[in-house]
Scaffold this motif. Structure first.
Motif, PDB file in Angstrom:
ATOM      1  N   ILE A 196       0.869  -1.244  -0.137  1.00  0.00           N
ATOM      2  CA  ILE A 196       0.124  -0.048   0.109  1.00  0.00           C
ATOM      3  C   ILE A 196       0.982   1.067   0.068  1.00  0.00           C
ATOM      4  CG2 ILE A 196      -1.715   1.280   1.303  1.00  0.00           C
ATOM      5  CD1 ILE A 196      -2.893  -1.403   2.403  1.00  0.00           C
ATOM      6  N   PHE A 197       0.714   2.189  -1.161  1.00  0.00           N
ATOM      7  CA  PHE A 197       1.755   3.278  -1.311  1.00  0.00           C
ATOM      8  C   PHE A 197       1.018   4.578  -0.636  1.00  0.00           C
ATOM      9  CE2 PHE A 197       2.718   0.492  -4.707  1.00  0.00           C
ATOM     10  CZ  PHE A 197       4.066   0.287  -4.145  1.00  0.00           C
ATOM     11  N   PHE A 198       1.429   4.834   0.412  1.00  0.00           N
ATOM     12  CA  PHE A 198       0.882   6.113   1.167  1.00  0.00           C
ATOM     13  C   PHE A 198       1.134   7.566   0.360  1.00  0.00           C
ATOM     14  CE2 PHE A 198       0.803   3.002   4.236  1.00  0.00           C
ATOM     15  CZ  PHE A 198      -0.555   3.126   4.819  1.00  0.00           C
ATOM     16  N   THR A 199       2.600   7.515  -0.311  1.00  0.00           N
ATOM     17  CA  THR A 199       2.841   8.637  -1.039  1.00  0.00           C
ATOM     18  C   THR A 199       3.569   8.350  -2.261  1.00  0.00           C
ATOM     19  OG1 THR A 199       4.858   8.862   0.143  1.00  0.00           O
ATOM     20  CG2 THR A 199       2.994  10.080   1.249  1.00  0.00           C
ATOM     21  N   LEU A 200       3.720   9.089  -3.162  1.00  0.00           N
ATOM     22  CA  LEU A 200       4.393   9.046  -4.403  1.00  0.00           C
ATOM     23  C   LEU A 200       5.991   8.616  -4.088  1.00  0.00           C
ATOM     24  CD1 LEU A 200       4.310   8.698  -7.611  1.00  0.00           C
ATOM     25  CD2 LEU A 200       4.617  11.104  -7.609  1.00  0.00           C
ATOM     26  N   THR A 201       6.411   9.433  -3.043  1.00  0.00           N
ATOM     27  CA  THR A 201       7.917   9.326  -2.753  1.00  0.00           C
ATOM     28  C   THR A 201       8.106   7.803  -2.198  1.00  0.00           C
ATOM     29  OG1 THR A 201       8.059  11.481  -2.105  1.00  0.00           O
ATOM     30  CG2 THR A 201       9.637  10.075  -1.214  1.00  0.00           C
ATOM     31  N   GLU A 202       7.099   7.206  -1.006  1.00  0.00           N
ATOM     32  CA  GLU A 202       7.335   6.022  -0.751  1.00  0.00           C
ATOM     33  C   GLU A 202       7.533   5.067  -1.867  1.00  0.00           C
ATOM     34  OE1 GLU A 202       4.857   3.014   2.617  1.00  0.00           O
ATOM     35  OE2 GLU A 202       3.906   4.603   1.283  1.00  0.00           O
ATOM     36  N   ALA A 203       6.417   5.106  -2.780  1.00  0.00           N
ATOM     37  CA  ALA A 203       6.372   4.269  -4.039  1.00  0.00           C
ATOM     38  C   ALA A 203       7.634   4.357  -4.842  1.00  0.00           C
ATOM     39  CB  ALA A 203       5.252   4.776  -5.098  1.00  0.00           C
ATOM     40  N   LYS A 204       8.368   5.374  -4.900  1.00  0.00           N
ATOM     41  CA  LYS A 204       9.753   5.550  -5.730  1.00  0.00           C
ATOM     42  C   LYS A 204      10.801   4.664  -4.915  1.00  0.00           C
ATOM     43  CE  LYS A 204       8.634  10.074  -7.836  1.00  0.00           C
ATOM     44  NZ  LYS A 204       9.283  11.291  -8.164  1.00  0.00           N
ATOM     45  N   VAL A 205      10.825   4.878  -3.635  1.00  0.00           N
ATOM     46  CA  VAL A 205      11.892   4.120  -2.754  1.00  0.00           C
ATOM     47  C   VAL A 205      11.500   2.555  -2.825  1.00  0.00           C
ATOM     48  CG1 VAL A 205      12.552   3.498  -0.652  1.00  0.00           C
ATOM     49  CG2 VAL A 205      12.069   6.148  -1.164  1.00  0.00           C
ATOM     50  N   LEU A 206      10.338   1.955  -2.793  1.00  0.00           N
ATOM     51  CA  LEU A 206      10.007   0.831  -2.675  1.00  0.00           C
ATOM     52  C   LEU A 206      10.145  -0.041  -3.958  1.00  0.00           C
ATOM     53  CD1 LEU A 206       6.805   0.484  -0.313  1.00  0.00           C
ATOM     54  CD2 LEU A 206       9.086   0.238   0.191  1.00  0.00           C
ATOM     55  N   ILE A 207      10.064   0.744  -5.126  1.00  0.00           N
ATOM     56  CA  ILE A 207      10.038   0.226  -6.393  1.00  0.00           C
ATOM     57  C   ILE A 207      11.378   0.423  -6.946  1.00  0.00           C
ATOM     58  CG2 ILE A 207       9.407   0.634  -8.902  1.00  0.00           C
ATOM     59  CD1 ILE A 207       6.576   1.875  -7.990  1.00  0.00           C
TER      60      ILE A 207
END
Length: 371
Positions: free
Chosen positions: A328-339
């Motif tokens: 579950i991606f709370f922010t776009l920044t979190e999505a960038k890091v995890l991806i």
């Protein structure tokens, strides 16, 4: 003296002999003495065989034997049914499971080991074999569970490859045994799709022959928890299976695609071909003219035929299956890091079946696994 057994024919003849003696006015005890049997035996024979001829007596004995055999067969079938009912309701797939169930059935039904093994399909040598547990069994089990928890979509073969790269001296059979014992499994995936073939038997898709021969790029859509969509631009080398880059943004224009390709061309060199679907970001005149000027052939698949771009579609499926569907991606920044973390694992750690269960970029594997 051992008791003499008489055949049906002999019994009938003795009864007839006794009947003739009795007709002469002799008593029963005297007749029994002359034919060589006791009074009890005579009366028992007369009850069983009185009025029968030899053929009928033989037939009676045969029927009695058949009756005994049928009773024994029914008893065996009833016992087999009781054994199967007492056993586990599911399939017993491993010898260790059968070993445990056989021990339980023997205690509850009081049957022999031979009978239980025969019904449940277990060799007696396997049943009596004592399972040897090595000193590192517990440590290996914990490591397998850790890797299965971290890489939820990996099967035991990929886990085996990761363990071997990390220095474990273990084969896939042992990992599979522990995998099944701990109840680990990977849900079934979707069925495979066929490829588009021409009438002459050739495939439309250009097959990669060496590194940087054919690149592929495509978009994947996802949403943050607030419902806002973002896109992921995936770029891979079809020959090495390496993910070259993953660009994330709320919207990605043709110019941003050119910028990302420009960075990769500087770092890796210019590929001979680049494959994509017919999305507007890829078919735009700006990007096509730019690729033609630098000498890159553009390969577009047929509309509505994603299987022609199988490498990138397979990569997108792994990305969604192993990451996007689990996070579950709370922010776009979190999505960038995890991806980006997943991309590094995909290139450096994740064993690829098409590469003999080696990562696409194995030069960084040992340091990544040990850390």
């Amino acid at each position: 003296m051992p008791r003499k057994a008489f055949t049906a024919e002999q019994i009938i003849n003795k009864l007839r002999e006794a009947e003739l003696i009795l007709n002469q006015g002799t008593t029963v005890p005297e007749a029994c003495r002359k034919i060589g049997v006791t009074d009890q035996t005579y009366y028992r024979w007369r009850k069983e065989y009185g009025g029968l001829n030899v053929d009928q007596a033989k037939r009676l004995k045969d029927l009695e034997k058949e009756n005994v055999q049928l009773k024994r067969l029914v008893a065996d079938l009833s016992l087999d049914k009781a054994i199967l009912k007492e056993a586990s309701p599911g399939k017993l797939l491993s010898p260790s499971q059968r070993r445990q169930v056989i021990a339980k059935v023997r205690i509850r039904l009081g049957i022999s080991e031979r009978r239980a093994c025969q019904v449940l399909g277990q060799a007696r040598s396997t049943q009596r074999r004592k399972e040897s547990i090595t000193d590192d069994e517990a440590k290996l089990t914990l490591r397998i569970i850790e890797l299965a928890s971290k890489y939820g979509r990996y099967g035991y073969r990929r886990i085996t490859a990761i363990l071997q790269i990390a220095g474990w001296r273990v084969n896939h059979k042992r990992v599979e045994r522990i995998w099944r014992k701990e109840g680990l499994k990977v849900p079934q995936k979707q069925s495979k799709r066929g490829r588009l073939w021409l009438n002459d038997g050739s495939c439309i898709r250009l097959r990669p022959e060496h590194k940087d021969h054919v690149w592929s790029y495509d978009f994947v859509a996802e949403r943050t928890i607030n419902g806002r969509a973002f896109r992921i631009l995936n770029i891979i080398d079809e020959y090495t299976r390496e993910c070259l880059a993953m660009k994330i943004g709320r919207r990605i224009t043709s110019q941003e695609v050119i910028d990302k390709l420009f960075e990769l061309f500087l770092l890796r060199g210019i590929p001979k071909n680049i494959r994509s679907d017919n999305g507007p970001e890829f078919t735009a005149k700006q990007i096509r003219n730019w690729l033609n000027r630098i000498g890159v052939n553009t390969l577009f698949i047929e509309p509505g035929s994603p299987w022609e771009n199988g490498y990138i579609e397979s990569f997108n499926g792994k990305l969604r299956d192993e990451l996007l569907n689990r996070e579950i991606f709370f922010t776009l920044t979190e999505a960038k890091v995890l991806i980006e973390e997943w991309r590094k694992d995909y290139n450096q750690i994740r064993p690829h079946s098409a590469l003999g269960y080696r990562p696409p970029a194995p030069e960084a594997v040992m340091s990544a696994v040990l850390t």
